[in-house]
Write a protein that holds these residues in place. Structure first.
Motif, PDB file in Angstrom:
ATOM      1  N   SER A 235      -1.524  -0.746  12.368  1.00 33.30           N
ATOM      2  CA  SER A 235      -1.553  -2.203  12.567  1.00 33.30           C
ATOM      3  C   SER A 235      -0.824  -2.917  11.438  1.00 33.30           C
ATOM      4  O   SER A 235      -0.197  -3.957  11.644  1.00 33.30           O
ATOM      5  CB  SER A 235      -2.995  -2.702  12.677  1.00 33.30           C
ATOM      6  N   LEU A 236      -0.897  -2.354  10.223  1.00 31.07           N
ATOM      7  CA  LEU A 236      -0.183  -2.959   9.098  1.00 31.07           C
ATOM      8  C   LEU A 236       1.319  -2.817   9.285  1.00 31.07           C
ATOM      9  O   LEU A 236       2.088  -3.744   8.992  1.00 31.07           O
ATOM     10  CB  LEU A 236      -0.624  -2.302   7.788  1.00 31.07           C
ATOM     11  N   MET A 237       1.745  -1.678   9.775  1.00 33.71           N
ATOM     12  CA  MET A 237       3.172  -1.463  10.002  1.00 33.71           C
ATOM     13  C   MET A 237       3.697  -2.391  11.093  1.00 33.71           C
ATOM     14  O   MET A 237       4.795  -2.936  10.995  1.00 33.71           O
ATOM     15  CB  MET A 237       3.424  -0.002  10.386  1.00 33.71           C
ATOM     16  N   SER A 238       2.897  -2.597  12.121  1.00 38.37           N
ATOM     17  CA  SER A 238       3.342  -3.446  13.231  1.00 38.37           C
ATOM     18  C   SER A 238       3.418  -4.918  12.846  1.00 38.37           C
ATOM     19  O   SER A 238       4.092  -5.708  13.505  1.00 38.37           O
ATOM     20  CB  SER A 238       2.412  -3.275  14.439  1.00 38.37           C
ATOM     21  N   SER A 239       2.728  -5.305  11.766  1.00 32.42           N
ATOM     22  CA  SER A 239       2.781  -6.698  11.313  1.00 32.42           C
ATOM     23  C   SER A 239       3.686  -6.875  10.101  1.00 32.42           C
ATOM     24  O   SER A 239       3.767  -7.962   9.540  1.00 32.42           O
ATOM     25  CB  SER A 239       1.366  -7.204  10.988  1.00 32.42           C
ATOM     26  N   GLY A 240       4.360  -5.792   9.681  1.00 38.84           N
ATOM     27  CA  GLY A 240       5.305  -5.898   8.574  1.00 38.84           C
ATOM     28  C   GLY A 240       4.654  -5.961   7.209  1.00 38.84           C
ATOM     29  O   GLY A 240       5.246  -6.491   6.260  1.00 38.84           O
ATOM     30  N   HIS A 241       3.435  -5.421   7.074  1.00 36.27           N
ATOM     31  CA  HIS A 241       2.755  -5.470   5.784  1.00 36.27           C
ATOM     32  C   HIS A 241       3.523  -4.641   4.760  1.00 36.27           C
ATOM     33  O   HIS A 241       4.051  -3.582   5.085  1.00 36.27           O
ATOM     34  CB  HIS A 241       1.329  -4.925   5.920  1.00 36.27           C
ATOM     35  N   PRO A 242       3.582  -5.091   3.518  1.00 38.72           N
ATOM     36  CA  PRO A 242       4.292  -4.312   2.491  1.00 38.72           C
ATOM     37  C   PRO A 242       3.708  -2.905   2.369  1.00 38.72           C
ATOM     38  O   PRO A 242       2.499  -2.749   2.182  1.00 38.72           O
ATOM     39  CB  PRO A 242       4.050  -5.113   1.203  1.00 38.72           C
ATOM     40  N   MET A 243       4.564  -1.896   2.463  1.00 34.43           N
ATOM     41  CA  MET A 243       4.084  -0.522   2.327  1.00 34.43           C
ATOM     42  C   MET A 243       5.220   0.412   1.979  1.00 34.43           C
ATOM     43  O   MET A 243       6.392   0.116   2.199  1.00 34.43           O
ATOM     44  CB  MET A 243       3.386  -0.044   3.601  1.00 34.43           C
ATOM     45  N   VAL A 244       4.833   1.561   1.421  1.00 25.88           N
ATOM     46  CA  VAL A 244       5.745   2.669   1.200  1.00 25.88           C
ATOM     47  C   VAL A 244       5.066   3.924   1.728  1.00 25.88           C
ATOM     48  O   VAL A 244       3.841   3.952   1.902  1.00 25.88           O
ATOM     49  CB  VAL A 244       6.095   2.853  -0.297  1.00 25.88           C
ATOM     50  N   VAL A 245       5.850   4.963   1.985  1.00 22.94           N
ATOM     51  CA  VAL A 245       5.309   6.236   2.447  1.00 22.94           C
ATOM     52  C   VAL A 245       5.471   7.257   1.331  1.00 22.94           C
ATOM     53  O   VAL A 245       6.535   7.357   0.717  1.00 22.94           O
ATOM     54  CB  VAL A 245       6.045   6.724   3.713  1.00 22.94           C
TER      55      VAL A 245
ATOM     56  N   ILE B  43       0.854  -1.180   0.000  1.00 23.42           N
ATOM     57  CA  ILE B  43       0.000   0.000   0.000  1.00 23.42           C
ATOM     58  C   ILE B  43       0.894   1.235   0.000  1.00 23.42           C
ATOM     59  O   ILE B  43       2.013   1.212   0.519  1.00 23.42           O
ATOM     60  CB  ILE B  43      -0.968   0.031   1.209  1.00 23.42           C
ATOM     61  N   GLU B  44       0.393   2.299  -0.622  1.00 25.70           N
ATOM     62  CA  GLU B  44       1.098   3.577  -0.633  1.00 25.70           C
ATOM     63  C   GLU B  44       0.444   4.461   0.421  1.00 25.70           C
ATOM     64  O   GLU B  44      -0.653   4.982   0.222  1.00 25.70           O
ATOM     65  CB  GLU B  44       0.992   4.232  -2.010  1.00 25.70           C
ATOM     66  N   VAL B  45       1.092   4.607   1.560  1.00 24.81           N
ATOM     67  CA  VAL B  45       0.518   5.342   2.686  1.00 24.81           C
ATOM     68  C   VAL B  45       0.871   6.819   2.561  1.00 24.81           C
ATOM     69  O   VAL B  45       2.046   7.179   2.447  1.00 24.81           O
ATOM     70  CB  VAL B  45       1.036   4.790   4.028  1.00 24.81           C
ATOM     71  N   CYS B  46      -0.151   7.671   2.600  1.00 23.58           N
ATOM     72  CA  CYS B  46       0.037   9.124   2.507  1.00 23.58           C
ATOM     73  C   CYS B  46      -0.600   9.760   3.747  1.00 23.58           C
ATOM     74  O   CYS B  46      -1.757  10.197   3.700  1.00 23.58           O
ATOM     75  CB  CYS B  46      -0.585   9.670   1.230  1.00 23.58           C
TER      76      CYS B  46
END
Length: 511
Positions: free
Chosen positions: A427-437, A404-407
């Motif tokens: 919660s996604l960050m704490s579980s290591g979900h694929p993401m970018v900022v 996900i592209e988090v803005c």
């Protein structure tokens, strides 16, 4: 080779086995095992830091903990405040000062005319010869360069055109007029919660800003320079590479001649190549051609066909296709599937980068865009705010390694979440979900580059446990999940690593 999701699930299974063995251990040891496993699962939790990185991390976390402790005492924590009020506090932050210097890799979620601070448009562009202004019946602005004056507009569309050069000579206070233009080019207000009573109000204002700005930026000489200056602004914020959602609407000349999508894409390519030549550590730019999701199937199908042609003609610059605009007011992806399936039916590879789940309305067809984006084989998910409400979509995106592209600032300003500590990405960050900022439309939000959004993600969404590992992984993710070729990713990462090592050395020496 194990996928990211498989690695994480193996960690969970291992943790479960360890915990079952720990039941016979003292509670203190059991608690430590739980905490350590959670730390491993979060973004960056599996990274092993070098000795120098460990020193840098100590300095960074000392600054972070001091700021959070002070914020608790004063009950004044920037990520819990509206960005328009928090901005000054962020700029005074020592952590923010560090983040500005950090090599961030890539910005993967940006829109064409929201990347450059608006001061230049007002102080420079509106002072150029032949710049005309008119006012719509609702009080919004439209601009047009023309010589002689633009054609007389219809009364229901706009007032008479005013030549700004002549108009300013009649004013007693030009500064106040220019400041009013600045206010019309951003969403920034002192009391945003009062002025923007709901999402309908703020989105209408948001879209009107793009209409006003477009009349200036679609003028061919400005179009080229705006993009070059936007690249410079991100480069100064230590961003190496950009992916830009661009509508590629016609660009016009002073005599009224217009240019098509190919001209615009070629211009983007030429400006980016020149910038990369002048800045050898800058990788470049790729364009994600975009259409508005309010359009019907036929018009979206036309855009998809154009995207395929552009991808053939500009394979280095053309990354793929997306749909933009307010999700709640537009068609769902499933409504438009007939158009979106055209490349697959023709055996053509057109990557998708769908905005999906930028909504608070659970259970609607718009909310289900996060599922449909995956069904339609999206490469990344723009925003993905609703992803946490869809366990199947969350699992599929994890197992297929679709980020996900988090803005953060965009989501807060556009009223999806008020306190960024409560952002679903936590919660996604704490579980290591694929993401970018990324930063979406920083100029319209009164921000600049990528550092402000990294601050909000690091301090607010990531919580107390987010550290240098988190920042490093997010930067690496931005390169990994870009649309660059394997070779370009490799060289970009090598350049980033040199920048990162210097950043770490400087941070480790911080007094």
């Amino acid at each position: 080779m194990l996928l990211t999701g498989q690695i994480k699930w193996l960690a969970v299974l291992l943790a479960t086995m360890v915990f079952s063995l720990c039941l016979a251990l003292p509670l203190d040891d059991y608690r430590k095992a739980l905490i350590r496993t959670e730390e491993m699962l979060q973004i960056g939790g599996e990274l092993l830091l070098t000795e120098q990185e460990e020193l840098a991390n100590e300095k960074l976390m000392a600054l972070k903990n001091a700021e959070i402790t002070q914020a608790m005492k004063k009950n004044q924590f920037p990520p819990s405040m509206h960005f328009f009020r928090a901005k000054k506090l962020i700029e005074e932050s020592k952590v923010f000062c560090v983040l500005k210097k950090m090599p961030k890799g890539a910005a993967l979620h940006l829109h064409d005319f929201g990347i450059l601070s608006v001061d230049w448009l007002v102080r420079n562009v509106t002072y150029r010869p032949h710049c005309h202004l008119c006012f719509t019946p609702s009080g919004n602005l439209k601009f047009r360069f023309a010589d002689p004056a633009p054609p007389t507009p219809k009364p229901e569309g706009c007032s008479e055109w005013i030549l700004l050069e002549k108009y300013r000579k009649q004013l007693q206070n030009v500064t106040e007029f220019d400041n009013s233009l600045l206010r019309n080019f951003t969403l920034v207000l002192e009391d945003p919660e009062i002025a923007y009573s709901d999402q309908a109000v703020i989105w209408a204002r948001f879209e009107n800003i793009f209409i006003a700005v477009s009349g200036l930026v679609h003028y061919a000489p400005v179009f080229r320079e705006y993009f070059a200056r936007g690249l410079e602004e991100f480069y100064e914020d230590n961003v190496q590479y950009l992916e830009l959602r661009a509508t590629l609407y016609p660009v016009y000349e002073l005599n009224g001649q217009t240019h098509d999508q190919e001209w615009s894409l070629k211009t983007y390519q030429e400006v980016a190549q020149k910038f990369a030549k002048d800045h050898p550590d800058f990788t470049g730019v790729r364009i994600i051609y975009s259409n508005n999701r309010k359009n019907d199937v036929d018009r979206v199908a036309e855009s998809v066909q154009i995207a395929m042609k552009l991808r053939v003609k500009f394979p280095e610059s053309m990354a793929g296709f997306d749909l933009v605009g307010q999700e709640d007011k537009g068609h769902s992806l499933w409504d438009l599937k007939e158009a979106l399936l055209l490349p697959a039916t023709q055996g053509f590879d057109l990557p998708y980068f769908f905005h999906a789940g930028e909504t608070n309305w659970q259970g609607t067809s718009i909310d289900e865009n996060v599922l449909d984006a995956l069904v339609l084989n999206t490469t990344r998910i723009g925003h993905g705010f609703a992803l946490g409400r869809h366990p199947m979509a969350r699992n599929v995106s994890w197992n297929r390694d679709i980020p996900i592209e988090v803005c953060p600032i965009s989501n807060q300003v556009l009223q999806l979440v008020s306190d960024l500590r409560n952002h679903p990405a936590a919660s996604l960050m704490s579980s290591g979900h694929p993401m970018v900022v990324s930063s979406d439309d920083p100029s319209i939000f009164g921000a600049k580059g990528l550092s402000y959004d990294f601050y909000e993600a690091f301090m607010g969404i990531g919580g107390m446990k987010a550290d240098l590992r988190t920042l490093k992984q997010l930067a690496l993710n931005s390169i990994k999940y870009s649309s660059l070729s394997v070779d370009k990713k490799k060289t970009t990462k090598e350049v980033w690593q040199k920048k990162w090592d210097k950043f770490v050395d400087d941070l480790a020496k911080l007094l």
